[in-house]
Design a protein around this motif. Structure first.
Motif, PDB file in Angstrom:
ATOM      1  N   ASP A 196       0.830  -1.209   0.000  1.00  0.00           N
ATOM      2  CA  ASP A 196       0.000   0.000   0.000  1.00  0.00           C
ATOM      3  C   ASP A 196       0.861   1.255   0.000  1.00  0.00           C
ATOM      4  OD1 ASP A 196      -2.274  -1.470  -0.061  1.00  0.00           O
ATOM      5  OD2 ASP A 196      -2.617  -1.386   2.125  1.00  0.00           O
ATOM      6  N   GLN A 197       1.937   1.225   0.815  1.00  0.00           N
ATOM      7  CA  GLN A 197       2.816   2.379   0.857  1.00  0.00           C
ATOM      8  C   GLN A 197       3.520   2.585  -0.473  1.00  0.00           C
ATOM      9  OE1 GLN A 197       5.190   1.290   4.251  1.00  0.00           O
ATOM     10  NE2 GLN A 197       4.056   2.671   5.594  1.00  0.00           N
ATOM     11  N   ALA A 198       3.936   1.475  -1.088  1.00  0.00           N
ATOM     12  CA  ALA A 198       4.586   1.585  -2.393  1.00  0.00           C
ATOM     13  C   ALA A 198       3.628   2.157  -3.422  1.00  0.00           C
ATOM     14  CB  ALA A 198       5.091   0.209  -2.838  1.00  0.00           C
ATOM     15  N   HIS A 199       2.369   1.732  -3.318  1.00  0.00           N
ATOM     16  CA  HIS A 199       1.354   2.249  -4.243  1.00  0.00           C
ATOM     17  C   HIS A 199       1.120   3.724  -4.028  1.00  0.00           C
ATOM     18  CE1 HIS A 199      -2.443   2.777  -6.349  1.00  0.00           C
ATOM     19  NE2 HIS A 199      -2.256   1.598  -6.920  1.00  0.00           N
ATOM     20  N   ASP A 200       1.089   4.146  -2.747  1.00  0.00           N
ATOM     21  CA  ASP A 200       0.905   5.561  -2.438  1.00  0.00           C
ATOM     22  C   ASP A 200       2.047   6.389  -3.007  1.00  0.00           C
ATOM     23  OD1 ASP A 200      -1.448   5.169  -1.191  1.00  0.00           O
ATOM     24  OD2 ASP A 200      -0.642   5.232   0.858  1.00  0.00           O
ATOM     25  N   GLN A 201       3.294   5.854  -2.853  1.00  0.00           N
ATOM     26  CA  GLN A 201       4.446   6.598  -3.324  1.00  0.00           C
ATOM     27  C   GLN A 201       4.404   6.734  -4.834  1.00  0.00           C
ATOM     28  OE1 GLN A 201       8.206   4.813  -2.380  1.00  0.00           O
ATOM     29  NE2 GLN A 201       9.355   6.662  -2.821  1.00  0.00           N
ATOM     30  N   GLY A 202       4.046   5.635  -5.508  1.00  0.00           N
ATOM     31  CA  GLY A 202       3.971   5.695  -6.955  1.00  0.00           C
ATOM     32  C   GLY A 202       2.875   6.639  -7.427  1.00  0.00           C
ATOM     33  N   SER A 203       1.763   6.696  -6.670  1.00  0.00           N
ATOM     34  CA  SER A 203       0.637   7.533  -7.078  1.00  0.00           C
ATOM     35  C   SER A 203       0.967   9.003  -6.960  1.00  0.00           C
ATOM     36  CB  SER A 203      -0.595   7.205  -6.229  1.00  0.00           C
ATOM     37  OG  SER A 203      -0.998   5.876  -6.446  1.00  0.00           O
ATOM     38  N   THR A 204       1.784   9.371  -5.967  1.00  0.00           N
ATOM     39  CA  THR A 204       2.123  10.780  -5.808  1.00  0.00           C
ATOM     40  C   THR A 204       3.110  11.237  -6.869  1.00  0.00           C
ATOM     41  OG1 THR A 204       3.841  10.165  -4.226  1.00  0.00           O
ATOM     42  CG2 THR A 204       1.698  10.763  -3.337  1.00  0.00           C
ATOM     43  N   ARG A 205       3.906  10.289  -7.393  1.00  0.00           N
ATOM     44  CA  ARG A 205       4.915  10.672  -8.372  1.00  0.00           C
ATOM     45  C   ARG A 205       4.357  10.731  -9.789  1.00  0.00           C
ATOM     46  NH1 ARG A 205      10.003   6.998  -6.183  1.00  0.00           N
ATOM     47  NH2 ARG A 205      10.419   8.217  -4.312  1.00  0.00           N
ATOM     48  N   ARG A 206       3.333   9.929 -10.065  1.00  0.00           N
ATOM     49  CA  ARG A 206       2.773   9.929 -11.405  1.00  0.00           C
ATOM     50  C   ARG A 206       1.323  10.398 -11.345  1.00  0.00           C
ATOM     51  NH1 ARG A 206      -0.718   5.883 -11.788  1.00  0.00           N
ATOM     52  NH2 ARG A 206      -0.498   4.089 -10.399  1.00  0.00           N
ATOM     53  N   ARG A 207       0.857  10.862 -12.450  1.00  0.00           N
ATOM     54  CA  ARG A 207      -0.515  11.350 -12.508  1.00  0.00           C
ATOM     55  C   ARG A 207      -1.026  11.199 -13.927  1.00  0.00           C
ATOM     56  NH1 ARG A 207      -2.744  16.991  -9.965  1.00  0.00           N
ATOM     57  NH2 ARG A 207      -4.876  16.848 -10.697  1.00  0.00           N
ATOM     58  N   LEU A 208      -2.296  10.843 -14.039  1.00  0.00           N
ATOM     59  CA  LEU A 208      -2.886  10.754 -15.358  1.00  0.00           C
ATOM     60  C   LEU A 208      -2.921  12.146 -15.997  1.00  0.00           C
ATOM     61  CD1 LEU A 208      -5.934   8.411 -14.677  1.00  0.00           C
ATOM     62  CD2 LEU A 208      -3.717   7.779 -15.617  1.00  0.00           C
ATOM     63  N   SER A 209      -3.188  12.148 -17.298  1.00  0.00           N
ATOM     64  CA  SER A 209      -3.337  13.430 -17.974  1.00  0.00           C
ATOM     65  C   SER A 209      -4.406  14.239 -17.248  1.00  0.00           C
ATOM     66  CB  SER A 209      -3.745  13.202 -19.428  1.00  0.00           C
ATOM     67  OG  SER A 209      -2.736  12.470 -20.102  1.00  0.00           O
ATOM     68  N   PRO A 210      -4.082  15.473 -16.883  1.00  0.00           N
ATOM     69  CA  PRO A 210      -5.033  16.240 -16.074  1.00  0.00           C
ATOM     70  C   PRO A 210      -6.334  16.497 -16.821  1.00  0.00           C
ATOM     71  CG  PRO A 210      -3.262  17.654 -16.889  1.00  0.00           C
ATOM     72  CD  PRO A 210      -2.870  16.241 -17.216  1.00  0.00           C
ATOM     73  N   ALA A 211      -7.417  16.573 -16.053  1.00  0.00           N
ATOM     74  CA  ALA A 211      -8.720  16.880 -16.631  1.00  0.00           C
ATOM     75  C   ALA A 211      -8.733  18.334 -17.080  1.00  0.00           C
ATOM     76  CB  ALA A 211      -9.813  16.631 -15.600  1.00  0.00           C
ATOM     77  N   PRO A 212      -9.583  18.668 -18.047  1.00  0.00           N
ATOM     78  CA  PRO A 212      -9.715  20.085 -18.436  1.00  0.00           C
ATOM     79  C   PRO A 212     -10.099  20.928 -17.230  1.00  0.00           C
ATOM     80  CG  PRO A 212     -10.922  18.648 -19.948  1.00  0.00           C
ATOM     81  CD  PRO A 212     -10.493  17.790 -18.797  1.00  0.00           C
TER      82      PRO A 212
END
Length: 472
Positions: free
Chosen positions: A4-20
């Motif tokens: 879970d922590q690894a997933h959290d770390q990865g989620s903060t570093r990457r992001r989908l293409s931002p919404a309009p």
């Protein structure tokens, strides 16, 4: 590190293409925009959002009325009004050339106004005094949502305001607001209503005699189920309302078409939580299916951090290192108290308190005095130094504990940001075309025009990461 922590770390570093990005000022400034409907699940800030948008539009020069169905009366308090009712009241303290009016739907009063407007005096009095009508107008399922639609239609027909902002009713499902007219129409067209209307339509004793042949069993069953007096009240109500039922359906259809018109804009309001965004996604799909104009998503209570570059894992590791350093330092402080004694082994052996010995202390052959008696100053200095060392160690411990605690709080905040980001990413993946405006979570409730103005600024600026940014 846990998955879970690894997933959290990865989620903060990457992001989908931002919404309009949802730009609300052009929407509020456009004279063609006549109705803004704020909808979404309960508890996501719909009322505050509607009030903030109304205030911002008024201070940008438009004449606005905000219609709320929130029974908590927070809107009245934030606008400096003692109470709101079924009549629009002007809000004082609005800056600029526009006007802001506010009102709260009085469901029963709205129903009464419909009766009074569409029935003659005697029939209106009969309906208003009917016990079944009084129960229906006060709490029949769907009545609140339908009356909100009625009031919206009334306000739009008056053409007195440039913009109407609607705060939809708080309910378990945001779809109730759209479904209410159809549900009421189904009720009015239902078999039970037609049965109850039949005696009045046939008329006279002959009609009743005819009905008694075919309906005695049904009315008897209804009488037992509802009670004789209640059944009579229902029949009287339905007979009196017969001429108005068509008007209900006509106005409901007209208001529904008004919601589909180009001058209407729907804003789906949500929080970055799984259930709220799931309902928001469902509502977006429903609006598309009904050909209703969606302006975008307002995402309230978004959390941010001024130190996002420090990950949760690094913060936790730093806190653990501080704990470890302190533990080792505490062990080192204990060692001198055991082995670093003045006079070495002799001093320890000849101490009168050592092991409860009753032997006399060692004496100096020349002065015939105890060895330790000629050094009282050194003993006081040692004690003072030891006390200062302990005080310094305690201070260091306090600083370390505070620092470690802050690091752990930061780690919790970063985990929260990661969860919120994953939730937003899911919504964006489902509906990449929906424009989004984010509003930062605030430390307290909004309770005045200044707070509403601040929310409006944040909605327009769309800068949720640092709450202070909008105030600078």
């Amino acid at each position: 590190m846990s998955p879970d922590q690894a997933h959290d770390q990865g989620s903060t570093r990457r992001r989908l293409s931002p919404a309009p990005v949802l730009d609300l000022d052009p929407l509020l400034d456009d004279p063609a925009t006549r109705i803004v409907v704020c909808c979404g699940s309960g508890g996501v800030g719909k009322t505050t959002t509607a009030a903030a948008l109304g205030l911002r539009a008024a201070e940008r020069g438009r004449k606005v009325v905000v219609l709320t169905i929130d029974p908590a009366r927070r809107l009245a308090q934030s606008m400096g009004i003692d109470s709101l009712d079924n009549t629009p009241r002007r809000v004082k303290g609005v800056e600029g050339d526009g006007e802001l009016h506010a009102m709260m739907l009085d469901m029963k009063r709205t129903f009464d106004e419909i009766v009074e407007a569409h029935a003659d005096g005697d029939r209106a009095a009969s309906i208003l005094g009917n016990p079944f009508y009084q129960s229906l107008s006060a709490g029949f399922a769907g009545t609140q949502e339908y009356m909100a639609m009625e009031k919206l239609g009334q306000l739009r027909a008056r053409d007195e305001w440039d913009l109407i902002v609607v705060d939809t009713p708080p309910s378990r499902s945001a779809l109730d607001f759209l479904d209410a007219p159809k549900r009421l129409g189904s009720f009015l067209d239902g078999k039970l209503i037609r049965v109850l209307l039949a005696p009045a339509k046939v008329g006279g004793r002959a009609g009743m005699k005819f009905l008694n042949v075919g309906m005695s069993m049904m009315t008897g069953a209804l009488g037992k189920l509802l009670g004789g007096q209640l059944l009579k009240d229902v029949q009287t109500f339905v007979a009196a309302m017969d001429s108005m039922f068509g008007g209900f359906r006509t106005r409901a259809d007209a208001t529904y078409k008004l919601l589909q018109a180009p001058g209407t804009a729907f804003l789906v309001v949500a929080a970055p939580e799984r259930d709220a965004l799931r309902e928001a996604a469902y509502f977006v799909e429903r609006l598309a299916a009904e050909d209703m104009p969606l302006a975008g998503l307002v995402l309230n209570r978004v959390h941010g951090s001024g130190a996002a570059q420090l990950s949760a894992e690094r913060a936790l590791a730093a806190a653990e290192n501080l704990d470890l350093v302190h533990a080792r330092a505490a062990e080192n402080l204990e060692e001198p108290r055991i082995v670093d004694q003045d006079g070495g082994k002799a001093g320890l052996r000849n101490s009168p308190d050592t092991y409860g010995s009753s032997e006399s202390p060692a004496t100096d052959p020349e002065r015939d005095t105890p060895t330790g008696a000629n050094r009282p100053a050194a003993t006081d200095t040692d004690r003072t130094a030891s006390a200062d060392a302990n005080t310094g160690a305690d201070a260091d411990r306090t600083v370390d504990d505070l620092t470690a605690g802050l690091l752990r709080l930061h780690a919790e905040r970063m985990h929260l940001l990661s969860r919120e980001q994953r939730t937003r990413d899911r919504f964006t993946a489902l509906h990449p075309e929906v424009a989004v405006s984010e509003v930062a979570a605030l430390p307290g409730d909004v309770h005045d025009l200044t707070g509403l103005r601040n929310i409006g600024n944040r909605l327009a600026a769309n800068r949720p990461e640092l709450p202070e940014a909008a105030d600078a």
